[in-house]
Write a protein that holds these residues in place. Structure first.
Motif, PDB file in Angstrom:
ATOM      1  N   ASP A 285       0.872  -1.191   0.000  1.00  0.00           N
ATOM      2  CA  ASP A 285       0.000   0.000   0.000  1.00  0.00           C
ATOM      3  C   ASP A 285       0.901   1.231   0.000  1.00  0.00           C
ATOM      4  O   ASP A 285       1.356   1.673   1.056  1.00  0.00           O
ATOM      5  CB  ASP A 285      -0.898  -0.033   1.233  1.00  0.00           C
ATOM      6  CG  ASP A 285      -1.914   1.103   1.258  1.00  0.00           C
ATOM      7  OD1 ASP A 285      -1.984   1.857   0.274  1.00  0.00           O
ATOM      8  OD2 ASP A 285      -2.628   1.233   2.272  1.00  0.00           O
ATOM      9  N   GLY A 367      -2.250   5.982   9.676  1.00  0.00           N
ATOM     10  CA  GLY A 367      -1.870   4.687   9.125  1.00  0.00           C
ATOM     11  C   GLY A 367      -2.763   3.582   9.632  1.00  0.00           C
ATOM     12  O   GLY A 367      -3.724   3.803  10.375  1.00  0.00           O
ATOM     13  N   THR A 399       1.089   0.993   7.690  1.00  0.00           N
ATOM     14  CA  THR A 399       1.358   2.111   6.792  1.00  0.00           C
ATOM     15  C   THR A 399       1.541   3.377   7.619  1.00  0.00           C
ATOM     16  O   THR A 399       0.966   3.523   8.695  1.00  0.00           O
ATOM     17  CB  THR A 399       0.206   2.330   5.800  1.00  0.00           C
ATOM     18  OG1 THR A 399      -0.949   2.785   6.514  1.00  0.00           O
ATOM     19  CG2 THR A 399      -0.133   1.059   5.056  1.00  0.00           C
ATOM     20  N   GLU A 401       1.132   7.380   6.518  1.00  0.00           N
ATOM     21  CA  GLU A 401       0.683   8.097   5.319  1.00  0.00           C
ATOM     22  C   GLU A 401       0.074   9.461   5.629  1.00  0.00           C
ATOM     23  O   GLU A 401      -1.120   9.676   5.400  1.00  0.00           O
ATOM     24  CB  GLU A 401      -0.334   7.243   4.553  1.00  0.00           C
ATOM     25  CG  GLU A 401      -1.449   6.653   5.426  1.00  0.00           C
ATOM     26  CD  GLU A 401      -2.437   5.836   4.627  1.00  0.00           C
ATOM     27  OE1 GLU A 401      -2.966   6.348   3.629  1.00  0.00           O
ATOM     28  OE2 GLU A 401      -2.671   4.687   5.016  1.00  0.00           O
ATOM     29  N   GLU A 424       3.084   7.691   1.415  1.00  0.00           N
ATOM     30  CA  GLU A 424       2.759   6.504   2.219  1.00  0.00           C
ATOM     31  C   GLU A 424       3.796   5.418   2.010  1.00  0.00           C
ATOM     32  O   GLU A 424       4.089   5.014   0.888  1.00  0.00           O
ATOM     33  CB  GLU A 424       1.374   5.980   1.806  1.00  0.00           C
ATOM     34  CG  GLU A 424       0.946   4.731   2.534  1.00  0.00           C
ATOM     35  CD  GLU A 424      -0.421   4.252   2.077  1.00  0.00           C
ATOM     36  OE1 GLU A 424      -1.076   3.506   2.824  1.00  0.00           O
ATOM     37  OE2 GLU A 424      -0.835   4.629   0.953  1.00  0.00           O
ATOM     38  N   ASN A 426       5.295   1.504   3.825  1.00  0.00           N
ATOM     39  CA  ASN A 426       4.940   0.324   4.608  1.00  0.00           C
ATOM     40  C   ASN A 426       6.082   0.015   5.556  1.00  0.00           C
ATOM     41  O   ASN A 426       7.215  -0.213   5.120  1.00  0.00           O
ATOM     42  CB  ASN A 426       4.666  -0.872   3.697  1.00  0.00           C
ATOM     43  CG  ASN A 426       3.575  -0.621   2.662  1.00  0.00           C
ATOM     44  OD1 ASN A 426       3.432  -1.377   1.718  1.00  0.00           O
ATOM     45  ND2 ASN A 426       2.805   0.467   2.807  1.00  0.00           N
TER      46      ASN A 426
END
Length: 454
Positions: A285, A367, A399, A401, A424, A426
């Motif tokens: 993501d 996140g 995440t 973001e 973003e 991970n």
């Protein structure tokens, strides 16, 4: 080389770990997903139920996993040492030469048992006869009530048969329990094999973001950029995206879940792409924001660097024992100070920080957990103020973001309007800190502009 394999023995151990958490004389029922009709006699591309997949590795629709806990074993090792009392059973589609000619090959019960490590396997044609016998005399039934209406109806019908069969010696379970909390906890901490797949999913996704940057130019359409991303996914073993890709140029970037992806890209605008591959069931993501023409304007660069600074501040807090609340505090303070300095936020700075005033323009969470689902399962342990206080542990993946979204109607200086930015990555929690899995998707202005100019 992308790593896409989890050994059968790991799926077996997951089943045994779940059984170890169940009380003696109980049964768990975990159904596979069903195919979903797209239009008349065509179906959407099949996506397996993630809990079922986590425990089985089996990728056919309509199957059912049954776990029988007989004794009082409290560890996976104890469960595995007494498989006469503790059983794992799969019901799956029967072999059918005619159906397989039209719809594809089926594994069948015999191969399912040997290839996937179940103690027993049956065809779905035997389900109505066999399943009631597995529930008869059990104290508790664990299943995800409400997940599939047709499955709920089947379970309750079997319970009625058992309740009404006292004269035949049937004894119905008396306790119904939700299986999802145990599975969520198991899925939250990733194994080494899972992390290898997630690193590969991130590598593929990062390369797709690079490809999008190189392809992008004024006059292209958002859907053309999306096509480049999906091509990169599929060409490298990830047949599908983990979610509907967001490819939003200009003001479309201020719409958080924009997926129309139909507009032309204009010179002088930014393009926000939120896209990640799904590999062996696991999601990446990643979001990147970059200029359509390859060069940030002064205003774009100012806001972009502010978002990037806030993301770095949040990521730097991630380590065992920390939590999302602390990461949020770090990101929100950076964003609030920056927006205040730019005159976008007005008032007393310390009060603005205390009020999280940046949330006027940073309108989503920082996140979420990541794994088999893009918004993966797992308790955040929120307090009464909705602060996420669950301590991070090694093996958690999330995440980070932050973003800034200033739409055309915002009460700000004209030069800031219509700008949407999100960055973003991970992040894996490690024993002594964190690992950024999103290593090959450029995110500094210098790296983005250099790539787009190459």
């Amino acid at each position: 080389m992308n790593k896409t394999h989890i050994d059968v023995s790991e799926y077996q151990q997951r089943r045994y770990r779940l059984l170890a958490q169940m009380p003696a004389n109980s049964v768990a029922l975990i159904p596979a997903a069903k195919e979903v009709t797209r239009s008349r006699d065509t179906e959407f591309l099949f996506c397996q139920d993630k809990d079922f997949f986590f425990l089985s590795g089996f990728y056919e629709p309509d199957a059912l996993l049954v776990l029988i806990k007989g004794d009082d074993a409290t560890t996976a090792e104890q469960v595995a040492s007494n498989l006469d009392s503790n059983e794992t059973i799969l019901f799956c589609r029967d072999k059918d030469p005619h159906a397989e000619v039209w719809q594809g090959r089926r594994v069948g019960p015999e191969d399912a048992q040997s290839q996937y490590g179940f103690e027993h396997a049956y065809g779905l044609s035997e389900l109505e006869q066999v399943l009631p016998m597995y529930l008869n005399g059990r104290q508790s039934v664990y299943f995800a009530q409400g997940l599939q209406k047709s499955f709920d109806e089947m379970v309750f019908a079997i319970l009625d048969i058992l309740r009404n069969g006292v004269k035949q010696g049937f004894v119905a379970p008396t306790t119904l329990c939700d299986i999802r909390p145990q599975l969520a906890e198991m899925r939250l901490i990733k194994s080494a094999a899972e992390l290898d797949i997630m690193r590969s999913a991130n590598q593929i996704s990062g390369n797709a973001h690079q490809r999008a940057m190189k392809f992008c130019q004024p006059g292209k359409f958002e859907y053309q950029v999306e096509a480049e991303i999906l091509h990169e996914f599929a060409s490298n073993g990830a047949r599908t995206a983990a979610y509907g890709s967001i490819v939003g140029g200009g003001e479309n970037a201020t719409i958080l879940h924009y997926t129309d992806n139909q507009d032309v890209l204009l010179d002088g605008e930014l393009l926000l792409i939120d896209a990640g591959a799904e590999l062996c069931g696991y999601a990446a993501d990643i979001t990147r924001t970059f200029p359509v023409n390859g060069k940030f304007s002064e205003e774009q660069a100012t806001l972009y660097n502010l978002v990037l600074e806030s993301q770095i501040a949040a990521i730097n807090t991630i380590k065992p024992g920390s939590n999302f609340a602390l990461a949020n505090d770090a990101a929100n303070e950076v964003l609030t100070r920056g927006l205040h300095q730019l005159g976008i936020l007005k008032g007393d700075l310390e009060q603005l920080i205390a009020d999280n005033a940046c949330k006027q323009y940073f309108i989503h969470g920082l996140g979420h957990w990541l794994g088999l689902d893009v918004h993966d399962v797992g308790d955040y342990q929120m307090d009464e103020n909705r602060r996420q206080l669950r301590p991070f542990e090694p093996g958690m993946v999330m995440t980070i973001e932050p973003g800034i979204y200033i739409d055309a109607e915002a009460d700000v200086d004209e030069r800031w309007k219509g700008i949407g930015i999100r960055i973003e990555d991970n992040i894996l929690v490690t024993e002594d800190g964190h690992e950024n899995l999103t290593v090959n998707a450029p995110k500094t202005i210098a790296d983005i502009e250099a790539l787009m100019a190459s």
